[in-house]
Write an enzyme that holds these catalytic residues in place. Structure first.
Site, PDB file in Angstrom:
ATOM      1  N   TYR A  33       0.830  -1.203   0.000  1.00  0.00           N
ATOM      2  CA  TYR A  33       0.000   0.000   0.000  1.00  0.00           C
ATOM      3  C   TYR A  33       0.859   1.245   0.000  1.00  0.00           C
ATOM      4  O   TYR A  33       2.068   1.182   0.223  1.00  0.00           O
ATOM      5  CB  TYR A  33      -0.962  -0.003   1.197  1.00  0.00           C
ATOM      6  CG  TYR A  33      -0.319   0.299   2.534  1.00  0.00           C
ATOM      7  CD1 TYR A  33       0.484  -0.637   3.176  1.00  0.00           C
ATOM      8  CD2 TYR A  33      -0.507   1.531   3.166  1.00  0.00           C
ATOM      9  CE1 TYR A  33       1.063  -0.354   4.402  1.00  0.00           C
ATOM     10  CE2 TYR A  33       0.070   1.817   4.389  1.00  0.00           C
ATOM     11  CZ  TYR A  33       0.857   0.877   5.004  1.00  0.00           C
ATOM     12  OH  TYR A  33       1.437   1.149   6.207  1.00  0.00           O
ATOM     13  N   ARG A  52       8.275   4.172  -4.733  1.00  0.00           N
ATOM     14  CA  ARG A  52       8.346   3.204  -3.630  1.00  0.00           C
ATOM     15  C   ARG A  52       7.354   2.061  -3.844  1.00  0.00           C
ATOM     16  O   ARG A  52       7.657   0.896  -3.560  1.00  0.00           O
ATOM     17  CB  ARG A  52       8.085   3.896  -2.289  1.00  0.00           C
ATOM     18  CG  ARG A  52       8.310   2.961  -1.102  1.00  0.00           C
ATOM     19  CD  ARG A  52       8.235   3.687   0.220  1.00  0.00           C
ATOM     20  NE  ARG A  52       6.894   4.205   0.459  1.00  0.00           N
ATOM     21  CZ  ARG A  52       6.565   5.000   1.485  1.00  0.00           C
ATOM     22  NH1 ARG A  52       7.499   5.397   2.342  1.00  0.00           N
ATOM     23  NH2 ARG A  52       5.331   5.423   1.635  1.00  0.00           N
ATOM     24  N   ARG A 100      -7.452 -20.403  -2.644  1.00  0.00           N
ATOM     25  CA  ARG A 100      -6.448 -20.259  -1.599  1.00  0.00           C
ATOM     26  C   ARG A 100      -5.357 -21.329  -1.689  1.00  0.00           C
ATOM     27  O   ARG A 100      -5.641 -22.519  -1.597  1.00  0.00           O
ATOM     28  CB  ARG A 100      -7.112 -20.303  -0.214  1.00  0.00           C
ATOM     29  CG  ARG A 100      -6.136 -19.957   0.920  1.00  0.00           C
ATOM     30  CD  ARG A 100      -6.818 -19.918   2.279  1.00  0.00           C
ATOM     31  NE  ARG A 100      -5.866 -19.566   3.324  1.00  0.00           N
ATOM     32  CZ  ARG A 100      -4.986 -20.413   3.877  1.00  0.00           C
ATOM     33  NH1 ARG A 100      -4.976 -21.673   3.495  1.00  0.00           N
ATOM     34  NH2 ARG A 100      -4.144 -20.007   4.802  1.00  0.00           N
ATOM     35  N   HIS A 102      -0.908 -21.166  -0.745  1.00  0.00           N
ATOM     36  CA  HIS A 102       0.153 -20.229  -0.347  1.00  0.00           C
ATOM     37  C   HIS A 102       1.018 -19.781  -1.522  1.00  0.00           C
ATOM     38  O   HIS A 102       1.384 -18.625  -1.620  1.00  0.00           O
ATOM     39  CB  HIS A 102       1.052 -20.853   0.730  1.00  0.00           C
ATOM     40  CG  HIS A 102       0.387 -20.966   2.069  1.00  0.00           C
ATOM     41  ND1 HIS A 102      -0.726 -21.743   2.294  1.00  0.00           N
ATOM     42  CD2 HIS A 102       0.678 -20.384   3.255  1.00  0.00           C
ATOM     43  CE1 HIS A 102      -1.086 -21.636   3.549  1.00  0.00           C
ATOM     44  NE2 HIS A 102      -0.258 -20.822   4.163  1.00  0.00           N
ATOM     45  N   LYS A 149       6.531  -1.918   1.881  1.00  0.00           N
ATOM     46  CA  LYS A 149       5.330  -1.343   2.505  1.00  0.00           C
ATOM     47  C   LYS A 149       4.157  -2.307   2.344  1.00  0.00           C
ATOM     48  O   LYS A 149       3.221  -2.076   1.577  1.00  0.00           O
ATOM     49  CB  LYS A 149       5.020   0.045   1.916  1.00  0.00           C
ATOM     50  CG  LYS A 149       4.118   0.863   2.838  1.00  0.00           C
ATOM     51  CD  LYS A 149       4.176   2.331   2.494  1.00  0.00           C
ATOM     52  CE  LYS A 149       3.172   3.168   3.257  1.00  0.00           C
ATOM     53  NZ  LYS A 149       3.305   3.119   4.713  1.00  0.00           N
ATOM     54  N   GLU A 182      11.988   2.450  14.088  1.00  0.00           N
ATOM     55  CA  GLU A 182      11.058   3.470  13.601  1.00  0.00           C
ATOM     56  C   GLU A 182       9.770   3.366  14.395  1.00  0.00           C
ATOM     57  O   GLU A 182       9.654   2.537  15.299  1.00  0.00           O
ATOM     58  CB  GLU A 182      10.782   3.285  12.095  1.00  0.00           C
ATOM     59  CG  GLU A 182      10.105   1.959  11.778  1.00  0.00           C
ATOM     60  CD  GLU A 182       9.861   1.734  10.285  1.00  0.00           C
ATOM     61  OE1 GLU A 182       9.710   2.703   9.535  1.00  0.00           O
ATOM     62  OE2 GLU A 182       9.816   0.542   9.896  1.00  0.00           O
ATOM     63  N   LEU A 207      11.085   1.445   6.958  1.00  0.00           N
ATOM     64  CA  LEU A 207      10.508   1.921   5.709  1.00  0.00           C
ATOM     65  C   LEU A 207      11.242   3.191   5.283  1.00  0.00           C
ATOM     66  O   LEU A 207      11.515   4.066   6.116  1.00  0.00           O
ATOM     67  CB  LEU A 207       9.017   2.231   5.912  1.00  0.00           C
ATOM     68  CG  LEU A 207       8.284   2.599   4.628  1.00  0.00           C
ATOM     69  CD1 LEU A 207       8.083   1.363   3.758  1.00  0.00           C
ATOM     70  CD2 LEU A 207       6.945   3.244   4.938  1.00  0.00           C
TER      71      LEU A 207
HETATM   72  N1  PDD Z   1       2.728   5.075   7.413  1.00  0.00           N
HETATM   73  N2  PDD Z   1       7.400   3.759   8.854  1.00  0.00           N
HETATM   74  C1  PDD Z   1       6.253   3.063   8.875  1.00  0.00           C
HETATM   75  C2  PDD Z   1       6.242   1.725   9.533  1.00  0.00           C
HETATM   76  C3  PDD Z   1       5.097   3.594   8.269  1.00  0.00           C
HETATM   77  O1  PDD Z   1       3.955   2.887   8.271  1.00  0.00           O
HETATM   78  C4  PDD Z   1       5.149   4.881   7.668  1.00  0.00           C
HETATM   79  C5  PDD Z   1       3.959   5.501   6.992  1.00  0.00           C
HETATM   80  C6  PDD Z   1       6.371   5.580   7.692  1.00  0.00           C
HETATM   81  C7  PDD Z   1       6.531   6.930   7.048  1.00  0.00           C
HETATM   82  O2  PDD Z   1       6.497   6.848   5.638  1.00  0.00           O
HETATM   83  P1  PDD Z   1       5.964   8.067   4.757  1.00  0.00           P
HETATM   84  O3  PDD Z   1       6.739   9.267   5.180  1.00  0.00           O
HETATM   85  O4  PDD Z   1       6.246   7.665   3.376  1.00  0.00           O
HETATM   86  O5  PDD Z   1       4.495   8.214   5.068  1.00  0.00           O
HETATM   87  C8  PDD Z   1       7.475   4.974   8.278  1.00  0.00           C
HETATM   88  C9  PDD Z   1       1.534   5.459   6.688  1.00  0.00           C
HETATM   89  C10 PDD Z   1       1.271   6.929   6.686  1.00  0.00           C
HETATM   90  C11 PDD Z   1       0.359   4.631   7.210  1.00  0.00           C
HETATM   91  O6  PDD Z   1       0.569   3.449   7.408  1.00  0.00           O
HETATM   92  O7  PDD Z   1      -0.739   5.156   7.371  1.00  0.00           O
END
Ligand code: PDD
Length: 285
Positions: A33, A52, A100, A102, A149, A182, A207
């Site tokens: 996402y 990304r 389904r 895997h 992501k 993070e 991320l």
């Molecule tokens: N989250 N690290 C994680 C684990 C994240 O889920 C996010 C963003 C970031 C920051 O990434 P960016 O600056 O590209 O938004 C870092 C989004 C906003 C969410 O899950 O809603």
């Protein structure tokens, strides 16, 4: 006003916006996402978010569901149909619908796409930033590829809820060596007592935040000293300032870590200036 979602080629009212029971996103969290900020009805840093997305898909060997130019039209059209001026647009791509199993479905199975958009209360966001947020720390129990992501977010969800239960807005993950990786949904930063801005370098453990990239540009423009290196919880607690970055929050000052105040317990000048200057360094489409 009723909300509209884009689902696999169609714009639908939310209550009719349904995905298949055998969508692999639903059954395996087999998808990725992106969340982009929407500001003044324009999308912030779309180019970098799409880069990304392309990388996340490639790492998981999921095909791009449509050319990026077409995806861009869908993102903007979803923002337009929902009349979002300030808020977010959400994009999810999964490996598609298949019986389904895997292992990957048959070649040619179309990736599934959902796009939603919603307004966020800008005034409320400013109020939160003016007060600053509390974070709590917990061990990083995610898989080894948080750089992708993925919609597979169980550790992040549990961490965020634990933060909420503790009266905090964000959780900071700590790796096995005691370094902050993070936030549950943001990147983590501190400002050391001698004024150096510190954030963890980008590798597989975090991320590569788009807001992080924008803030790096803002830091350079403001002539601030920067170190991309891991920092410990103890260092964060002794920091002059701390803050987090994410598309939905831009720059959010952190004023408490595990209940202890950061600096004087109020949003600091560096975080405040980076928040104020953020959009000068962002791209709008
Ligand atoms: N989250 N690290 C994680 C684990 C994240 O889920 C996010 C963003 C970031 C920051 O990434 P960016 O600056 O590209 O938004 C870092 C989004 C906003 C969410 O899950 O809603």
């Amino acid at each position: 006003m009723s909300r509209i979602a884009y689902v696999n080629g169609r714009y639908r009212p939310h209550r009719e916006a349904l995905i298949h029971v055998e969508d692999r996103g639903y059954q395996f969290a087999d998808g990725v996402y992106e969340v982009c900020e929407v500001r003044g009805a324009r999308i912030v840093d779309e180019r970098r978010h799409m880069a990304r997305l392309t990388r996340s898909l490639a790492e998981l060997r999921i095909g791009l569901p449509m050319p990026l130019t077409a995806l861009s039209v869908v993102l903007h059209e979803t923002v337009r149909r929902n009349r979002v001026r300030d808020g977010i647009v959400y994009l999810q791509v999964t490996r598609g619908v298949a019986r389904r199993d895997h292992a990957f479905p048959a070649a040619g199975t179309a990736p599934a796409v959902v796009v939603t958009a919603r307004a966020l209360d800008a005034a409320k966001g400013e109020k939160v930033a003016a007060d600053g947020i509390a974070v709590v720390t917990m061990s990083d129990n995610r898989w080894a590829r948080p750089d992708i992501k993925s919609v597979s977010l169980l550790p992040n969800i549990l961490a965020k809820q634990a933060a909420r239960d503790a009266g905090a807005r964000e959780a900071w993950f700590i790796d096995a060596k005691g370094f902050v990786t993070e936030g549950a949904s943001s990147n983590a930063w501190i400002v050391t007592p001698d004024g150096e801005v510190v954030t963890r370098p980008v590798d597989n453990s975090i991320l590569n935040g788009i807001s992080r990239t924008v803030v790096l540009d803002a830091i350079a423009a403001q002539g601030l000293r920067l170190a991309e290196r891991p920092f410990t919880v103890a260092e964060a607690r002794a920091a002059r300032e701390a803050f987090v970055t994410a598309a939905s929050q831009i720059v959010q000052p952190v004023v408490r870590i595990d209940g202890a105040p950061v600096g004087d317990g109020r949003p600091g000048p560096v975080a405040t200036a980076l928040r104020r200057e953020f959009h000068r360094h962002a791209e709008f489409t």
